[in-house]
Scaffold this motif. Structure first.
Motif, PDB file in Angstrom:
ATOM      1  N   ASP A  33       0.845  -1.351   0.064  1.00  7.57           N
ATOM      2  CA  ASP A  33      -0.057   0.090   0.141  1.00  7.57           C
ATOM      3  C   ASP A  33       0.643   1.221  -0.166  1.00  7.57           C
ATOM      4  O   ASP A  33       0.500   2.345  -0.539  1.00  7.57           O
ATOM      5  N   GLY A  34       1.965   1.159   0.644  1.00  3.79           N
ATOM      6  CA  GLY A  34       3.117   2.413   0.801  1.00  3.79           C
ATOM      7  C   GLY A  34       3.596   2.717  -0.670  1.00  3.79           C
ATOM      8  O   GLY A  34       3.591   3.573  -1.163  1.00  3.79           O
ATOM      9  N   ARG A  35       4.026   1.663  -1.425  1.00  3.72           N
ATOM     10  CA  ARG A  35       4.418   1.659  -2.620  1.00  3.72           C
ATOM     11  C   ARG A  35       3.387   2.159  -3.549  1.00  3.72           C
ATOM     12  O   ARG A  35       3.661   3.373  -4.348  1.00  3.72           O
ATOM     13  N   ASP A  36       2.295   1.962  -3.489  1.00  8.14           N
ATOM     14  CA  ASP A  36       1.222   2.321  -4.494  1.00  8.14           C
ATOM     15  C   ASP A  36       0.825   3.944  -4.104  1.00  8.14           C
ATOM     16  O   ASP A  36       0.865   4.691  -4.906  1.00  8.14           O
ATOM     17  N   ARG A  37       0.969   4.409  -2.704  1.00  5.38           N
ATOM     18  CA  ARG A  37       0.496   5.508  -2.627  1.00  5.38           C
ATOM     19  C   ARG A  37       1.898   6.465  -2.601  1.00  5.38           C
ATOM     20  O   ARG A  37       1.633   7.655  -3.219  1.00  5.38           O
ATOM     21  N   LEU A  38       3.034   6.124  -2.542  1.00  4.12           N
ATOM     22  CA  LEU A  38       4.117   6.945  -2.788  1.00  4.12           C
ATOM     23  C   LEU A  38       4.183   7.026  -4.447  1.00  4.12           C
ATOM     24  O   LEU A  38       4.636   8.203  -4.848  1.00  4.12           O
ATOM     25  N   SER A  39       3.809   6.035  -5.210  1.00  4.76           N
ATOM     26  CA  SER A  39       3.990   6.170  -6.503  1.00  4.76           C
ATOM     27  C   SER A  39       2.985   7.218  -7.128  1.00  4.76           C
ATOM     28  O   SER A  39       3.420   7.915  -8.046  1.00  4.76           O
ATOM     29  N   GLU A  40       1.720   7.114  -6.526  1.00  5.61           N
ATOM     30  CA  GLU A  40       0.514   8.220  -6.897  1.00  5.61           C
ATOM     31  C   GLU A  40       1.117   9.420  -6.560  1.00  5.61           C
ATOM     32  O   GLU A  40       0.930  10.491  -7.286  1.00  5.61           O
ATOM     33  N   ALA A  41       1.678   9.729  -5.379  1.00 11.08           N
ATOM     34  CA  ALA A  41       2.011  10.702  -4.902  1.00 11.08           C
ATOM     35  C   ALA A  41       3.378  11.685  -5.882  1.00 11.08           C
ATOM     36  O   ALA A  41       3.426  12.705  -5.999  1.00 11.08           O
ATOM     37  N   ALA A  42       4.113  10.456  -6.214  1.00  7.91           N
ATOM     38  CA  ALA A  42       5.062  10.979  -7.232  1.00  7.91           C
ATOM     39  C   ALA A  42       4.648  11.344  -8.403  1.00  7.91           C
ATOM     40  O   ALA A  42       5.080  12.493  -9.101  1.00  7.91           O
ATOM     41  N   ARG A  43       3.572  10.736  -8.912  1.00  9.06           N
ATOM     42  CA  ARG A  43       2.832  11.216 -10.109  1.00  9.06           C
ATOM     43  C   ARG A  43       2.181  12.588 -10.160  1.00  9.06           C
ATOM     44  O   ARG A  43       2.626  13.262 -11.077  1.00  9.06           O
ATOM     45  N   ILE A  44       1.613  12.699  -9.037  1.00  7.08           N
ATOM     46  CA  ILE A  44       1.093  14.028  -8.795  1.00  7.08           C
ATOM     47  C   ILE A  44       2.157  15.183  -8.847  1.00  7.08           C
ATOM     48  O   ILE A  44       2.187  16.106  -9.428  1.00  7.08           O
ATOM     49  N   ALA A  45       3.295  14.970  -8.063  1.00  8.32           N
ATOM     50  CA  ALA A  45       4.505  15.924  -7.985  1.00  8.32           C
ATOM     51  C   ALA A  45       4.880  16.151  -9.261  1.00  8.32           C
ATOM     52  O   ALA A  45       5.389  17.315  -9.776  1.00  8.32           O
ATOM     53  N   ALA A  46       5.086  15.098 -10.233  1.00  2.70           N
ATOM     54  CA  ALA A  46       5.803  15.148 -11.577  1.00  2.70           C
ATOM     55  C   ALA A  46       4.726  15.963 -12.423  1.00  2.70           C
ATOM     56  O   ALA A  46       5.284  16.689 -13.284  1.00  2.70           O
ATOM     57  N   SER A  47       3.526  15.775 -12.416  1.00  4.24           N
ATOM     58  CA  SER A  47       2.644  16.664 -13.001  1.00  4.24           C
ATOM     59  C   SER A  47       2.712  17.901 -12.941  1.00  4.24           C
ATOM     60  O   SER A  47       2.337  18.857 -13.742  1.00  4.24           O
ATOM     61  N   ALA A  48       3.323  18.364 -11.634  1.00  6.94           N
ATOM     62  CA  ALA A  48       3.476  19.747 -11.351  1.00  6.94           C
ATOM     63  C   ALA A  48       5.030  20.020 -11.488  1.00  6.94           C
ATOM     64  O   ALA A  48       5.380  21.125 -10.980  1.00  6.94           O
ATOM     65  N   ASP A  49       5.874  19.392 -11.969  1.00 10.96           N
ATOM     66  CA  ASP A  49       7.277  19.523 -12.280  1.00 10.96           C
ATOM     67  C   ASP A  49       8.146  19.831 -10.831  1.00 10.96           C
ATOM     68  O   ASP A  49       8.912  20.581 -11.000  1.00 10.96           O
ATOM     69  N   ILE A  50       7.508  18.732  -9.934  1.00 10.56           N
ATOM     70  CA  ILE A  50       8.379  19.085  -8.838  1.00 10.56           C
ATOM     71  C   ILE A  50       9.066  17.747  -8.424  1.00 10.56           C
ATOM     72  O   ILE A  50       8.580  16.696  -8.559  1.00 10.56           O
ATOM     73  N   PRO A  51      10.436  17.831  -8.318  1.00 14.91           N
ATOM     74  CA  PRO A  51      11.271  16.655  -7.861  1.00 14.91           C
ATOM     75  C   PRO A  51      10.771  16.160  -6.782  1.00 14.91           C
ATOM     76  O   PRO A  51      10.776  16.898  -5.512  1.00 14.91           O
ATOM     77  N   PHE A  52      10.746  14.738  -6.724  1.00 12.64           N
ATOM     78  CA  PHE A  52       9.959  13.861  -5.571  1.00 12.64           C
ATOM     79  C   PHE A  52      10.905  12.688  -5.357  1.00 12.64           C
ATOM     80  O   PHE A  52      11.149  11.973  -6.249  1.00 12.64           O
ATOM     81  N   THR A  53      11.178  12.473  -4.099  1.00 13.13           N
ATOM     82  CA  THR A  53      12.096  11.308  -3.612  1.00 13.13           C
ATOM     83  C   THR A  53      11.177  10.536  -2.576  1.00 13.13           C
ATOM     84  O   THR A  53      10.547  11.167  -1.839  1.00 13.13           O
ATOM     85  N   SER A  54      11.048   9.154  -2.856  1.00 13.40           N
ATOM     86  CA  SER A  54      10.036   8.571  -2.241  1.00 13.40           C
ATOM     87  C   SER A  54      11.011   7.322  -1.293  1.00 13.40           C
ATOM     88  O   SER A  54      11.826   6.770  -1.600  1.00 13.40           O
ATOM     89  N   GLN A  55      10.337   7.248  -0.094  1.00 13.75           N
ATOM     90  CA  GLN A  55      10.882   6.515   1.043  1.00 13.75           C
ATOM     91  C   GLN A  55       9.802   5.877   1.723  1.00 13.75           C
ATOM     92  O   GLN A  55       8.973   6.279   2.333  1.00 13.75           O
ATOM     93  N   ASN A  56       9.804   4.329   1.301  1.00 16.82           N
ATOM     94  CA  ASN A  56       8.781   3.375   1.959  1.00 16.82           C
ATOM     95  C   ASN A  56       9.366   2.624   3.050  1.00 16.82           C
ATOM     96  O   ASN A  56      10.375   1.784   2.921  1.00 16.82           O
TER      97      ASN A  56
END
Length: 676
Positions: free
Chosen positions: A444-467
């Motif tokens: 679930d954490g991987r899925d939510r981080l992946s979705e958060a990274a997609r939202i950040a990428a759509s706004a051109d914000i560098p995003f680092t995921s930590q699960n």
């Protein structure tokens, strides 16, 4: 082979120009917009004849112009526009009247044009289109006073030009222009868009969660506004501008929706419009045609002098700098859609000859080039000055703690609001506490981080995921904040009508004691862009230091993103501290209310509705007077059933850790330390 008539190959040529010309212009330091117009001249039928205009190109071109006007309305600061409406209207009247008078006198008595032709040519030079506005957007200057005045002036100038043109055309044709009927149709159209569109948008955004549906909805509203404008007898570009104004607060600047609109508009439609504008220039016809060149030189010089004089007067009257004068002049100098629409209408009505039409098209080209050069110089210098002032933010990093509840979109909306372009990357953290279903929660954490990274990428914000897997949520968050040197923490509160004392002690208090940076805790019960009022509670006395100022700067960004009115409540000393910072919360739509005690804020909380956001400036040490006042408000907000949105803001305390073992926030405790 030429001109290319196949749609696929023609599209390839146009897209190749759109791709390569900006890259080349960046290397030679020439405005990209002007470069695209010149490229359109070269590949158009009037020069090399590689591509010719067709219905597909016309569609993309007209849509691109609508996007320019839509972005102008979307990015403008509405409250700043209201505050400067007198200057905006005055600028619009003067920037139309001065060129109109100069061009009419020049055309009538120097170029020898008849009354109708001279009047219509003056209307063309008096109006202007915001062709260079994408430069303003690129440098992030959309909320500047000079830009606000220019955009408001553009609306006034094009309206005056269209009305004057209608009067001149009716007089020349022996017809009557009915100003009452025209005003009635415009008023009905404006009432529909201003009063109906926001209600439809608020209902749609609160009920539909899909970001792709949001994008299509905005395009539909844009097209509907433009179509209704044409039915009212005005140009569709005014409809696009008004649509941007009414949807302004529902499309946050840093949201994925705004990023998608910006990507589609400024990557495809706007560049194609600029190329298409250049393709209208017939170079071969102009070579050796001294009558066209002579008329162009006269009217272009007269119009440019008129625009510059008005920009100079407004700059001096408003005490702005030279860069603002360049922006005022640059945005008002370009002529495109309005000018071409008036010229083609006059030509079809027999009021314009080929010479006047060719001179108008040439004016469109050179006015756009001059406009872009001036706007680029002014906006670039202002941006460089701001970069120097914001260099200190380069060390900031936001840590976003995600949870298993359905708050991801709300959390990311706030995260993108708090993130500054000068900040380092954003870190997303998901913590799983070990147990029987560890693998499921990790997935679930991987899925939510992946979705958060997609939202950040759509706004051109560098995003680092930590699960991460840990034994304690707060300890894992604090450890991650230390590892990534985070200066701010954002986390969502449970979506429950009440939050127990146990949650406060085990989660919130542990975070405030272990993390010294700024903390933002939130619970949004509805989408951020549908919030209608922000109420800020500032309990107890406060210390006016950098931490408190940074906290209110974060709040300032949130109020500007939501775009609704803001009210502050607190003791007189706290209200004075907030007011003394000089931050223009909600673009001036702010009220400061002094109350005697924190308990007096209970009626404020009781009066909150579902579409309100209550923000409390937190106090970390519950043993102090200010801490007890905050705890009282927290209990009132979270330990009883509430349906409104809530946010807690804790100022950072890193600068106080070396002075005291506790996180002290009151003047009384500072005096105690001094006595010691």
């Amino acid at each position: 082979m030429f001109p290319i008539t196949d749609h696929i190959w023609a599209s390839m040529i146009i897209l190749l120009v759109v791709l390569t010309v900006p890259l080349l212009m960046a290397r030679i330091r020439f405005p990209q917009i002007a470069g695209l117009i010149v490229a359109g001249v070269l590949i158009g039928p009037g020069c090399l004849g590689i591509v010719q205009s067709d219905q597909v190109l016309d569609f993309f071109s007209s849509t691109g112009l609508l996007f320019i006007m839509f972005f102008a309305g979307l990015e403008i600061d509405l409250e700043e526009m209201k505050k400067n409406k007198v200057w905006g209207i005055g600028f619009g009247v003067m920037t139309f009247a001065a060129p109109w008078i100069l061009c009419y006198l020049t055309g009538r008595y120097v170029a020898g044009m008849d009354v109708a032709s001279a009047g219509i040519m003056a209307c063309i030079l008096g109006s202007h289109t915001l062709v260079s506005y994408p430069i303003i957007s690129r440098y992030g200057q959309g909320r500047r006073k000079s830009v606000t005045i220019s955009v408001a002036g553009a609306l006034v100038a094009i309206l005056l030009a269209l009305v004057t043109y209608a009067v001149v055309q009716a007089s020349a044709g022996g017809q009557e222009f009915n100003p009452i009927l025209f005003a009635a149709k415009v008023a009905i159209y404006a009432a529909i868009v201003i009063f109906l569109f926001p209600r439809i948008a608020r209902l749609f955004f609160s009920q539909v969660k899909s970001s792709f549906s949001h994008f299509l909805f905005v395009l539909i509203m844009l097209a509907l506004s433009c179509g209704l404008a044409q039915l009212a007898g005005i140009e569709s570009i005014l409809g696009a501008f008004l649509a941007g104004l009414v949807l302004n607060r529902y499309i946050p600047k840093s949201s994925p929706l705004m990023n998608r609109l910006d990507f589609v508009g400024n990557t495809l439609f706007v560049p194609v419009f600029l190329v298409s504008t250049g393709m209208m220039i017939d170079v071969m016809e102009l070579i050796g045609n001294f009558a066209v060149l002579y008329l162009f030189a006269l009217i272009f010089t007269a119009g440019t002098i008129g625009k510059w004089l008005v920009a100079f007067l407004i700059q001096k009257s408003c005490h702005m700098n030279a860069c603002d004068r360049r922006i005022l002049f640059g945005l008002s100098e370009s002529h495109a859609a309005g000018a071409l629409a008036i010229a083609m209408g006059a030509y079809a009505a027999g009021l314009f000859e080929n010479t006047a039409l060719s001179a108008t098209v040439l004016t469109v080209l050179f006015s756009c080039i001059v406009s872009n050069l001036e706007t680029e110089r002014g906006a670039r210098k202002l941006h460089a000055m701001e970069q120097e002032n914001q260099a200190a933010h380069a060390e900031n990093r936001l840590l976003v703690a995600l949870t298993g509840s359905n708050t991801l979109q709300a959390i990311m909306d706030t995260a993108m609001t708090l993130h500054s372009p000068e900040d380092r990357d954003m870190v997303g953290l998901y913590v799983t506490v070990g147990g029987d279903h560890t693998q499921k929660y990790m997935q679930d954490g991987r899925d939510r981080l992946s979705e958060a990274a997609r939202i950040a990428a759509s706004a051109d914000i560098p995003f680092t995921s930590q699960n991460r897997l840990g034994n304690n949520i707060t300890e894992s968050i604090i450890h991650a904040s230390t590892e990534f040197q985070a200066t701010r923490l954002l986390m969502g509160l449970p979506l429950k009508p009440d939050i127990t004392t146990r949650y406060y002690e085990s989660i919130i208090r542990s975070l405030t004691e272990g993390f010294g940076g700024q903390i933002v805790l939130q619970r949004f019960m509805r989408p951020m862009n549908t919030i209608r009022r922000i109420t800020v509670l500032v309990p107890g006395p406060v210390v006016q230091d950098d931490a408190f100022e940074n906290c209110l700067k974060s709040l300032y960004g949130i109020t500007m993103a939501i775009g609704c009115a803001t009210e502050f409540y607190g003791k007189e000393q706290a209200i004075d501290a907030v007011r003394s910072l000089g931050l223009n919360f909600s673009s001036g739509r702010v009220r400061y209310n002094a109350v005697g005690e924190s308990a007096d804020m209970n009626w404020v909380i009781a009066d909150a509705h579902q579409d309100h956001l209550l923000v409390t400036i937190g106090q970390r040490d519950s043993e102090t007077h200010a801490g007890r006042a905050f705890l009282h408000l927290y209990e009132r907000l979270h330990m009883s059933e509430t349906e409104f949105s809530v946010m807690l803001l804790y100022p950072d305390t890193d600068n106080l850790k070396g002075l005291s073992g506790t996180f002290t926030r009151t003047e009384r405790d500072f005096l105690k330390m001094l006595r010691m």
